[in-house]
Each structure stands twice: as structure tokens, then as C-alpha cells.
Design a protein around this motif. Sequence first.
Motif, PDB file in Angstrom:
ATOM      1  N   VAL A  10       0.830  -1.216   0.000  1.00  0.00           N
ATOM      2  CA  VAL A  10       0.000   0.000   0.000  1.00  0.00           C
ATOM      3  C   VAL A  10       0.861   1.261   0.000  1.00  0.00           C
ATOM      4  CG1 VAL A  10      -1.683   1.351   1.303  1.00  0.00           C
ATOM      5  CG2 VAL A  10      -1.994  -1.104   1.058  1.00  0.00           C
ATOM      6  N   ASP A  11       1.519   1.541   1.111  1.00  0.00           N
ATOM      7  CA  ASP A  11       2.259   2.791   1.260  1.00  0.00           C
ATOM      8  C   ASP A  11       3.508   2.794   0.391  1.00  0.00           C
ATOM      9  OD1 ASP A  11       0.823   4.264   3.613  1.00  0.00           O
ATOM     10  OD2 ASP A  11       0.979   2.177   4.242  1.00  0.00           O
ATOM     11  N   GLY A  12       3.619   3.803  -0.473  1.00  0.00           N
ATOM     12  CA  GLY A  12       4.747   3.891  -1.371  1.00  0.00           C
ATOM     13  C   GLY A  12       4.572   3.108  -2.649  1.00  0.00           C
ATOM     14  N   THR A  13       3.429   2.439  -2.795  1.00  0.00           N
ATOM     15  CA  THR A  13       3.169   1.642  -3.989  1.00  0.00           C
ATOM     16  C   THR A  13       1.828   2.044  -4.615  1.00  0.00           C
ATOM     17  OG1 THR A  13       4.422  -0.206  -3.035  1.00  0.00           O
ATOM     18  CG2 THR A  13       2.980  -0.696  -4.912  1.00  0.00           C
ATOM     19  N   LEU A  14       0.757   1.867  -3.876  1.00  0.00           N
ATOM     20  CA  LEU A  14      -0.541   2.375  -4.310  1.00  0.00           C
ATOM     21  C   LEU A  14      -0.743   3.807  -3.846  1.00  0.00           C
ATOM     22  CD1 LEU A  14      -2.875  -0.661  -3.434  1.00  0.00           C
ATOM     23  CD2 LEU A  14      -2.017  -0.029  -5.699  1.00  0.00           C
ATOM     24  N   LEU A  15      -0.293   4.061  -2.641  1.00  0.00           N
ATOM     25  CA  LEU A  15      -0.613   5.303  -1.947  1.00  0.00           C
ATOM     26  C   LEU A  15       0.656   6.111  -1.680  1.00  0.00           C
ATOM     27  CD1 LEU A  15      -3.330   6.419  -0.832  1.00  0.00           C
ATOM     28  CD2 LEU A  15      -2.720   5.395   1.362  1.00  0.00           C
ATOM     29  N   ASP A  16       0.634   7.368  -2.092  1.00  0.00           N
ATOM     30  CA  ASP A  16       1.723   8.278  -1.774  1.00  0.00           C
ATOM     31  C   ASP A  16       1.434   8.867  -0.393  1.00  0.00           C
ATOM     32  OD1 ASP A  16       3.711  10.121  -1.615  1.00  0.00           O
ATOM     33  OD2 ASP A  16       3.181  11.230  -3.421  1.00  0.00           O
ATOM     34  N   SER A  17       1.930   8.185   0.626  1.00  0.00           N
ATOM     35  CA  SER A  17       1.589   8.527   2.011  1.00  0.00           C
ATOM     36  C   SER A  17       2.807   8.851   2.857  1.00  0.00           C
ATOM     37  CB  SER A  17       0.846   7.351   2.657  1.00  0.00           C
ATOM     38  OG  SER A  17       1.649   6.175   2.611  1.00  0.00           O
ATOM     39  N   MET A  80      -1.919  12.954   1.655  1.00  0.00           N
ATOM     40  CA  MET A  80      -1.950  11.599   1.119  1.00  0.00           C
ATOM     41  C   MET A  80      -2.781  11.531  -0.160  1.00  0.00           C
ATOM     42  SD  MET A  80      -3.181   8.152   3.154  1.00  0.00           S
ATOM     43  CE  MET A  80      -2.310   8.676   4.622  1.00  0.00           C
ATOM     44  N   LYS A  81      -2.317  10.734  -1.117  1.00  0.00           N
ATOM     45  CA  LYS A  81      -3.068  10.566  -2.366  1.00  0.00           C
ATOM     46  C   LYS A  81      -2.631   9.275  -3.055  1.00  0.00           C
ATOM     47  CE  LYS A  81       0.272  13.553  -4.776  1.00  0.00           C
ATOM     48  NZ  LYS A  81       1.115  13.733  -3.566  1.00  0.00           N
ATOM     49  N   LEU A  82      -3.497   8.732  -3.903  1.00  0.00           N
ATOM     50  CA  LEU A  82      -3.097   7.634  -4.762  1.00  0.00           C
ATOM     51  C   LEU A  82      -2.089   8.150  -5.780  1.00  0.00           C
ATOM     52  CD1 LEU A  82      -6.550   5.948  -5.533  1.00  0.00           C
ATOM     53  CD2 LEU A  82      -4.743   4.982  -4.117  1.00  0.00           C
ATOM     54  N   PHE A  83      -1.096   7.343  -6.108  1.00  0.00           N
ATOM     55  CA  PHE A  83      -0.200   7.726  -7.192  1.00  0.00           C
ATOM     56  C   PHE A  83      -1.010   7.902  -8.472  1.00  0.00           C
ATOM     57  CE2 PHE A  83       2.973   5.893  -4.300  1.00  0.00           C
ATOM     58  CZ  PHE A  83       3.966   6.861  -4.373  1.00  0.00           C
ATOM     59  N   SER A 105       1.540  -3.768   5.907  1.00  0.00           N
ATOM     60  CA  SER A 105       1.925  -3.848   7.314  1.00  0.00           C
ATOM     61  C   SER A 105       0.961  -3.075   8.207  1.00  0.00           C
ATOM     62  CB  SER A 105       3.351  -3.313   7.502  1.00  0.00           C
ATOM     63  OG  SER A 105       4.284  -4.153   6.859  1.00  0.00           O
ATOM     64  N   ARG A 106       0.006  -2.378   7.609  1.00  0.00           N
ATOM     65  CA  ARG A 106      -1.004  -1.676   8.408  1.00  0.00           C
ATOM     66  C   ARG A 106      -1.946  -2.687   9.064  1.00  0.00           C
ATOM     67  NH1 ARG A 106      -1.766   3.774   7.816  1.00  0.00           N
ATOM     68  NH2 ARG A 106      -0.602   4.828   6.156  1.00  0.00           N
ATOM     69  N   THR A 107      -2.460  -2.325  10.233  1.00  0.00           N
ATOM     70  CA  THR A 107      -3.503  -3.134  10.847  1.00  0.00           C
ATOM     71  C   THR A 107      -4.795  -2.956  10.060  1.00  0.00           C
ATOM     72  OG1 THR A 107      -4.259  -1.371  12.315  1.00  0.00           O
ATOM     73  CG2 THR A 107      -2.482  -2.801  13.122  1.00  0.00           C
ATOM     74  N   ARG A 108      -5.758  -3.835  10.298  1.00  0.00           N
ATOM     75  CA  ARG A 108      -7.050  -3.711   9.622  1.00  0.00           C
ATOM     76  C   ARG A 108      -7.714  -2.375   9.961  1.00  0.00           C
ATOM     77  NH1 ARG A 108      -8.839  -6.616   5.447  1.00  0.00           N
ATOM     78  NH2 ARG A 108      -7.736  -8.330   6.445  1.00  0.00           N
ATOM     79  N   GLU A 109      -7.605  -1.972  11.210  1.00  0.00           N
ATOM     80  CA  GLU A 109      -8.204  -0.703  11.632  1.00  0.00           C
ATOM     81  C   GLU A 109      -7.559   0.469  10.902  1.00  0.00           C
ATOM     82  OE1 GLU A 109      -9.074   1.850  15.742  1.00  0.00           O
ATOM     83  OE2 GLU A 109      -7.923  -0.018  15.822  1.00  0.00           O
ATOM     84  N   GLU A 110      -6.227   0.454  10.815  1.00  0.00           N
ATOM     85  CA  GLU A 110      -5.522   1.518  10.093  1.00  0.00           C
ATOM     86  C   GLU A 110      -5.927   1.534   8.624  1.00  0.00           C
ATOM     87  OE1 GLU A 110      -1.106   2.336  11.255  1.00  0.00           O
ATOM     88  OE2 GLU A 110      -1.442   0.175  11.328  1.00  0.00           O
ATOM     89  N   PHE A 111      -5.995   0.346   8.040  1.00  0.00           N
ATOM     90  CA  PHE A 111      -6.333   0.242   6.624  1.00  0.00           C
ATOM     91  C   PHE A 111      -7.712   0.833   6.354  1.00  0.00           C
ATOM     92  CE2 PHE A 111      -8.059  -1.787   2.868  1.00  0.00           C
ATOM     93  CZ  PHE A 111      -7.005  -1.752   1.979  1.00  0.00           C
ATOM     94  N   GLU A 112      -8.672   0.463   7.188  1.00  0.00           N
ATOM     95  CA  GLU A 112     -10.035   0.956   6.991  1.00  0.00           C
ATOM     96  C   GLU A 112     -10.105   2.471   7.165  1.00  0.00           C
ATOM     97  OE1 GLU A 112     -12.472  -0.639   5.814  1.00  0.00           O
ATOM     98  OE2 GLU A 112     -11.703  -2.693   5.935  1.00  0.00           O
ATOM     99  N   ALA A 113      -9.338   3.004   8.108  1.00  0.00           N
ATOM    100  CA  ALA A 113      -9.395   4.441   8.383  1.00  0.00           C
ATOM    101  C   ALA A 113      -8.677   5.264   7.330  1.00  0.00           C
ATOM    102  CB  ALA A 113      -8.805   4.728   9.761  1.00  0.00           C
ATOM    103  N   VAL A 114      -7.557   4.744   6.834  1.00  0.00           N
ATOM    104  CA  VAL A 114      -6.688   5.547   5.983  1.00  0.00           C
ATOM    105  C   VAL A 114      -6.828   5.220   4.499  1.00  0.00           C
ATOM    106  CG1 VAL A 114      -4.273   6.133   5.483  1.00  0.00           C
ATOM    107  CG2 VAL A 114      -5.032   5.844   7.852  1.00  0.00           C
ATOM    108  N   THR A 116      -9.216   2.841   2.872  1.00  0.00           N
ATOM    109  CA  THR A 116     -10.554   2.601   2.338  1.00  0.00           C
ATOM    110  C   THR A 116     -11.210   3.851   1.752  1.00  0.00           C
ATOM    111  OG1 THR A 116     -10.910   0.696   3.780  1.00  0.00           O
ATOM    112  CG2 THR A 116     -12.877   1.796   2.925  1.00  0.00           C
ATOM    113  N   PRO A 117     -11.048   5.040   2.362  1.00  0.00           N
ATOM    114  CA  PRO A 117     -11.696   6.229   1.793  1.00  0.00           C
ATOM    115  C   PRO A 117     -11.305   6.551   0.345  1.00  0.00           C
ATOM    116  CG  PRO A 117     -11.042   6.669   4.049  1.00  0.00           C
ATOM    117  CD  PRO A 117     -10.435   5.351   3.683  1.00  0.00           C
ATOM    118  N   PHE A 118     -10.205   5.980  -0.159  1.00  0.00           N
ATOM    119  CA  PHE A 118      -9.815   6.259  -1.541  1.00  0.00           C
ATOM    120  C   PHE A 118     -10.642   5.461  -2.555  1.00  0.00           C
ATOM    121  CE2 PHE A 118      -6.180   7.840   0.781  1.00  0.00           C
ATOM    122  CZ  PHE A 118      -5.872   9.004   0.093  1.00  0.00           C
ATOM    123  N   GLY A 119     -11.461   4.541  -2.064  1.00  0.00           N
ATOM    124  CA  GLY A 119     -12.434   3.879  -2.926  1.00  0.00           C
ATOM    125  C   GLY A 119     -11.892   2.837  -3.880  1.00  0.00           C
TER     126      GLY A 119
END
Length: 205
Positions: A10-17, A80-83, A105-114, A116-119
Motif C-alpha cells: 500500500v504505502d509507497g506503492t498504491l498510496l503516496d503517504s 496523502m493521495k493515490l499515485f 503492514s497496516r492493521t485492519r483498523e488503520e487500513f479501513e481508516a486511511v 478505504t476512503p480512496f475507494g
Amino acid sequence: MNYTHIVFDVDGTLLDSEDTVLLSFQKMLFIIQGKMYPLEELRFCLGIPGHDTLEKMKVEPLEDAFRMWGEFEQEFSYTMKLFKEIPSVLLQLKKNGIEMGIITSRTREEFEAVVTPFGANHYFKHIICAEDSPGHKPDPAPMLRYLELTGAKKDRVLYIGDSIYDCRCAQGAGVDFALALWGCRSPEGICPEHALKNPQDIFSL
């Protein structure tokens, strides 16, 4: 190779976070430890589980720090944004019949919060978070879990990530690894099967 499964970090691959993670980590450490670390000293945290990061920094109480880090991440989420090319690439891969997954490496809670909103969740059949396997990257356990869930053959799976942790996770499980150079800050010492300059390069494989 004729890959039928493509799994993304996710981070650094899908998401520029990167800025979001580092700024929130820096603020949390300042609040708890009273020290303002330069961002360069904190880059080691990118790509490994948050709890492991906090243990390395000897932050206590750990759970309070982890919660605070998550709250500050929300504060800096505007960075934060999608590449740029990721949405069109995911759409085309789906049209091409490629089964896609996530190992993060994010927890499920982190993933859902950070994340998931990118759809983009609907593109991924299996999403492996930190608590879904007995070990964490660079351990191969998350990828072995993906293989177990999907029944995919190792030589048909490609894992795309931006760090040496991702590379070791994939190769330790016997899966090919592609380095996402668009998000990788330190490619030195990483030995991928493929190096991709931008997300569109996935189609060259």
C-alpha cells in the motif's frame, strides 16, 4: 512470466503517504518524548508494522502512542493521495482478468481508516493486514497466507512494493518481486526480478 495474480503493497506503492506517515510519527514522538526528530531519521518506519517501529524507538506506553500516531495521521491525511496512474492501471488489470490482492503492514483498523476512503478496495479480492498472518514483512508469512487463501501457484504471483521488506517477503515465499521505483526512496541493495519506473510498466510484464 504469465502472472495471473498481482499483489500490491500500500504505502509507497498504491498510496503516496510518505509525508503523512512521517509527519504524524514525528509529532507523536515530540509529544511523548519531547524530542523533534529530523524526518530523515524516521524513514526507517516506512514499510514495517507500526508496533515494531514504536518498539525500535522505545516509545511507551506503546498502545497509547500507537493510538496517538493514528490520530495525527488523520490530521496530516491531506498530504496523502493515490499515485497518479494507479486508478487507471487497476481498472485495466481488472479488465484483463488479473486477480489482485494487497499485503500491507497496516492493521485492519488503520487500513479501513486511511486507505478505504480512496475507494479502491473493490479491485482487491484478498487484503492481508498485519494481524492476518503470524509474521510480518520481511517475514514471508503474509505472502504465504495469500497463497494459502487463493491457491495460486507461486510462479503465477507477482508482488509489487517499494521496500526491501516487501522484496524479502515475496522472495522468501518463492514469489517474484517488482520494485515500484515511483515510490521507492532507497533502491540500493534491493534485488527485484523486475524494476518498474511507473505503474504503466506493469503491462510490459
